[in-house]
Write a protein that holds these residues in place. Structure first.
Motif, PDB file in Angstrom:
ATOM      1  N   MET A  47      28.734  48.648  35.566  1.00 54.51           N
ATOM      2  CA  MET A  47      29.376  48.032  36.736  1.00 54.51           C
ATOM      3  C   MET A  47      30.887  47.946  36.510  1.00 54.51           C
ATOM      4  O   MET A  47      31.331  47.466  35.461  1.00 54.51           O
ATOM      5  N   ARG A  48      31.688  48.419  37.448  1.00 57.06           N
ATOM      6  CA  ARG A  48      33.142  48.414  37.316  1.00 57.06           C
ATOM      7  C   ARG A  48      33.690  47.110  37.894  1.00 57.06           C
ATOM      8  O   ARG A  48      34.144  47.038  39.039  1.00 57.06           O
ATOM      9  N   ARG A  49      33.662  46.048  37.061  1.00 57.86           N
ATOM     10  CA  ARG A  49      33.985  44.708  37.547  1.00 57.86           C
ATOM     11  C   ARG A  49      35.432  44.614  38.017  1.00 57.86           C
ATOM     12  O   ARG A  49      35.735  43.979  39.024  1.00 57.86           O
ATOM     13  N   GLY A  50      36.345  45.245  37.255  1.00 55.29           N
ATOM     14  CA  GLY A  50      37.741  45.183  37.660  1.00 55.29           C
ATOM     15  C   GLY A  50      37.979  45.819  39.012  1.00 55.29           C
ATOM     16  O   GLY A  50      38.751  45.306  39.828  1.00 55.29           O
ATOM     17  N   GLU A  82      35.668  46.218  41.430  1.00 53.05           N
ATOM     18  CA  GLU A  82      35.036  45.398  42.462  1.00 53.05           C
ATOM     19  C   GLU A  82      35.886  44.172  42.787  1.00 53.05           C
ATOM     20  O   GLU A  82      36.006  43.773  43.952  1.00 53.05           O
ATOM     21  N   ARG A  83      36.448  43.562  41.758  1.00 55.21           N
ATOM     22  CA  ARG A  83      37.323  42.416  41.987  1.00 55.21           C
ATOM     23  C   ARG A  83      38.538  42.823  42.817  1.00 55.21           C
ATOM     24  O   ARG A  83      38.960  42.100  43.720  1.00 55.21           O
ATOM     25  N   LEU A 119      38.679  45.320  45.027  1.00 56.32           N
ATOM     26  CA  LEU A 119      38.261  45.563  46.404  1.00 56.32           C
ATOM     27  C   LEU A 119      38.102  44.252  47.174  1.00 56.32           C
ATOM     28  O   LEU A 119      38.453  44.168  48.357  1.00 56.32           O
ATOM     29  N   ARG A 120      37.582  43.222  46.502  1.00 56.29           N
ATOM     30  CA  ARG A 120      37.421  41.932  47.180  1.00 56.29           C
ATOM     31  C   ARG A 120      38.764  41.304  47.524  1.00 56.29           C
ATOM     32  O   ARG A 120      38.866  40.518  48.465  1.00 56.29           O
ATOM     33  N   SER A 121      39.815  41.661  46.797  1.00 52.18           N
ATOM     34  CA  SER A 121      41.138  41.091  47.062  1.00 52.18           C
ATOM     35  C   SER A 121      41.741  41.597  48.369  1.00 52.18           C
ATOM     36  O   SER A 121      42.607  40.947  48.954  1.00 52.18           O
ATOM     37  N   GLY A 122      41.301  42.790  48.818  1.00 53.65           N
ATOM     38  CA  GLY A 122      41.845  43.360  50.049  1.00 53.65           C
ATOM     39  C   GLY A 122      43.251  43.906  49.924  1.00 53.65           C
ATOM     40  O   GLY A 122      43.899  44.234  50.929  1.00 53.65           O
ATOM     41  N   ILE A 123      43.758  44.068  48.710  1.00 53.03           N
ATOM     42  CA  ILE A 123      45.125  44.574  48.503  1.00 53.03           C
ATOM     43  C   ILE A 123      45.168  46.069  48.812  1.00 53.03           C
ATOM     44  O   ILE A 123      44.296  46.827  48.393  1.00 53.03           O
ATOM     45  N   ASN A 124      46.194  46.487  49.543  1.00 51.05           N
ATOM     46  CA  ASN A 124      46.378  47.891  49.921  1.00 51.05           C
ATOM     47  C   ASN A 124      47.376  48.539  48.965  1.00 51.05           C
ATOM     48  O   ASN A 124      48.550  48.168  48.928  1.00 51.05           O
ATOM     49  N   LEU A 125      46.902  49.532  48.190  1.00 49.75           N
ATOM     50  CA  LEU A 125      47.762  50.213  47.218  1.00 49.75           C
ATOM     51  C   LEU A 125      48.519  51.405  47.805  1.00 49.75           C
ATOM     52  O   LEU A 125      49.209  52.112  47.069  1.00 49.75           O
ATOM     53  N   ALA A 126      48.378  51.658  49.106  1.00 50.58           N
ATOM     54  CA  ALA A 126      49.016  52.831  49.711  1.00 50.58           C
ATOM     55  C   ALA A 126      50.520  52.885  49.445  1.00 50.58           C
ATOM     56  O   ALA A 126      51.063  53.957  49.150  1.00 50.58           O
ATOM     57  N   PRO A 127      51.265  51.754  49.525  1.00 51.43           N
ATOM     58  CA  PRO A 127      52.707  51.842  49.216  1.00 51.43           C
ATOM     59  C   PRO A 127      52.999  52.256  47.784  1.00 51.43           C
ATOM     60  O   PRO A 127      54.117  52.660  47.472  1.00 51.43           O
TER      61      PRO A 127
END
Length: 467
Positions: free
Chosen positions: A1-4, A6-7, A9-17
């Motif tokens: 399980m890739r906990r980091g 998954e955590r 994704l739950r934050s909703g942070i957009n890395l596009a910039p």
């Protein structure tokens, strides 16, 4: 399980910039068993996990040579985020395995973190309690030592040709091929906007957000006229073009029309976080491009089409959450080339805007030679350029001067053949005047031919109701 992961994704942070936009298309060199993390949107570069390698994050670089196309860059996703905090952008991480420490340090110095990127980095640090990797170059290069790439198998070109469309065939409308399936809502909304005819084919809902499938129609006769005007044919696809020719072709190509698409979901505006696309050309009985989009959405195969799948970060939506939906389309700026010229000190050159015909006077204030200090253990770089300082009447920031020549390539010190790229030097406005740098050469050029490049704004946005 890739906990980091998954955590994150739950934050909703957009890395596009930061150059890691959600989704991305796999390439022939993408490892089998991949799970897509995101893509830079440039040269096919993307990041993924690979089955059998646990939580290791890989960077895939289709434009690199041979086995250099796939490199492990982080032991897990949390370390990947720490590298982003240290470097400011995914491009530095992706290129680091191929750089010396001096090159890497120079790259970071030449590409400082912008305000929009800084806001995302601060959000990562605060929300996930992470700190920057102290020495990102040592970390990434240390990961390469003894790393076993032998188990990696790559997608065949045929298997990588249309992965997103294959994923959609069973109703999965995902941010990433192989990701958790979503739900596709048919739209089949046809409308006219920005001078084109469009079809909003479907809206995909997946765990990470929304995917809008757009098709823009181009009349075959219009595409044929473009090819004739630019002297193009399908037989000379390998032909070399000058910078001005490429710019004109890109600006005039009806299938290459560039636009920004924002969604208004239940009255709330959501900006796109990335997109992928393809095209279909039907011309003189010949067909070019993938036709899966045509068959799936019932589009006329006798027309030309530009397809775009546009992603939006909006996690956790269900079909009943989509109560109203509108699309805001805005054409992006276009770069148009002017007529090349030779500059000499004191000379006044008349320039004409290629779109409006407006006249500008460019006064050459100074031309001076300059030698840059570029050092590297493995490569010898061209260091000679000429700097042009000039004023414009009337003044405008919509003009950029670039060298018609692309300059000289770097050379390996050991004399062997290998990857070597060009280096660009950009001029900035300085007070009441402007500066421009020529391309770099090993010998100082006696004179430089300059190409005026005009930035033309795209125009006003238009809003279309879809639901």
């Amino acid at each position: 399980m890739r906990r980091g992961y998954e955590r994150f994704l739950r934050s909703g942070i957009n890395l596009a910039p930061l150059g890691v936009a959600p989704g991305g298309e796999p390439y022939f060199c993408t490892p089998r068993g991949y799970s897509m993390i995101g893509s830079e949107g440039v040269d096919g570069v993307h990041y993924c996990f690979v089955r059998g390698y646990g939580e290791t994050v890989f960077a895939v670089s289709p434009e690199s040579a041979g086995p250099e196309r796939v490199r492990a860059v982080a032991r897990d996703f949390s370390d990947f985020l720490r590298l982003l905090l240290a470097c400011g952008h995914g491009a530095a991480i992706e290129q680091c395995p191929h750089m010396t420490r001096a090159q890497f340090d120079a790259y970071l110095a030449e590409n400082p973190v912008a305000d929009g990127q800084r806001a995302v980095l601060d959000e990562i640090a605060a929300a996930l309690s992470l700190e920057p990797t102290p020495d990102p170059w040592a970390y990434i290069h240390g990961l390469q030592e003894g790393f076993d790439y032998g188990k990696i198998k790559y997608l065949e070109p045929e298997a990588a040709a249309e992965p997103a469309l294959e994923a959609e065939a069973d109703g999965a409308a995902c941010f990433e091929p192989g990701g958790e399936p979503g739900i596709e809502l048919p739209l089949k909304s046809r409308f006219e906007a920005l001078g084109w005819r469009w079809t909003a084919a479907a809206l995909g809902l997946c765990p990470e957000g929304l995917v809008l499938r757009l098709a823009r129609e181009v009349a075959p006769e219009d595409f044929a006229a473009f090819m004739a005007r630019c002297g193009l044919s399908f037989e000379d696809a390998g032909r070399k073009y000058s910078a001005a020719e490429r710019m004109r072709i890109e600006a005039e190509n009806p299938l290459g029309f560039d636009f920004d698409a924002a969604l208004l979901l239940n009255g709330e505006r959501i900006e796109s976080s990335g997109s992928s696309g393809s095209g279909w050309i039907s011309l003189d009985g010949a067909k070019h491009g993938p036709d899966s989009f045509l068959a799936r959405y019932g589009l006329d195969p006798s027309r030309c089409w530009s397809f775009r799948s546009i992603r939006y970060i909006a996690p956790g939506l269900a079909p009943e959450d989509v109560r109203s939906l509108s699309l805001s389309l805005k054409p992006n700026p276009v770069d148009l080339p002017g007529e090349p010229f030779i500059a000499r000190e004191g000379k006044v050159i008349e320039l004409a805007h290629p779109a409006t015909g407006e006249k500008y006077a460019l006064t050459v204030d100074e031309i001076r030679p300059e030698r840059l200090d570029l050092r590297d253990d493995d490569y010898i770089y061209p260091k000679c350029c000429r700097v042009l300082r000039y004023t414009l009447t009337p003044d405008t920031d919509a003009l950029l001067l670039r060298d018609v020549s692309e300059g000289d390539l770097a050379r390996r010190r050991d004399g062997k053949e290998g990857f070597a790229g060009t280096i660009g030097v950009f001029g900035l406005s300085a007070g009441a005047g402007h500066t421009a740098h020529s391309a770099l050469r090993f010998e100082m050029p006696a004179e430089v031919e300059w190409l005026p490049v005009w930035r033309v704004e795209g125009g006003e946005s238009e809003e279309i109701r879809l639901l």
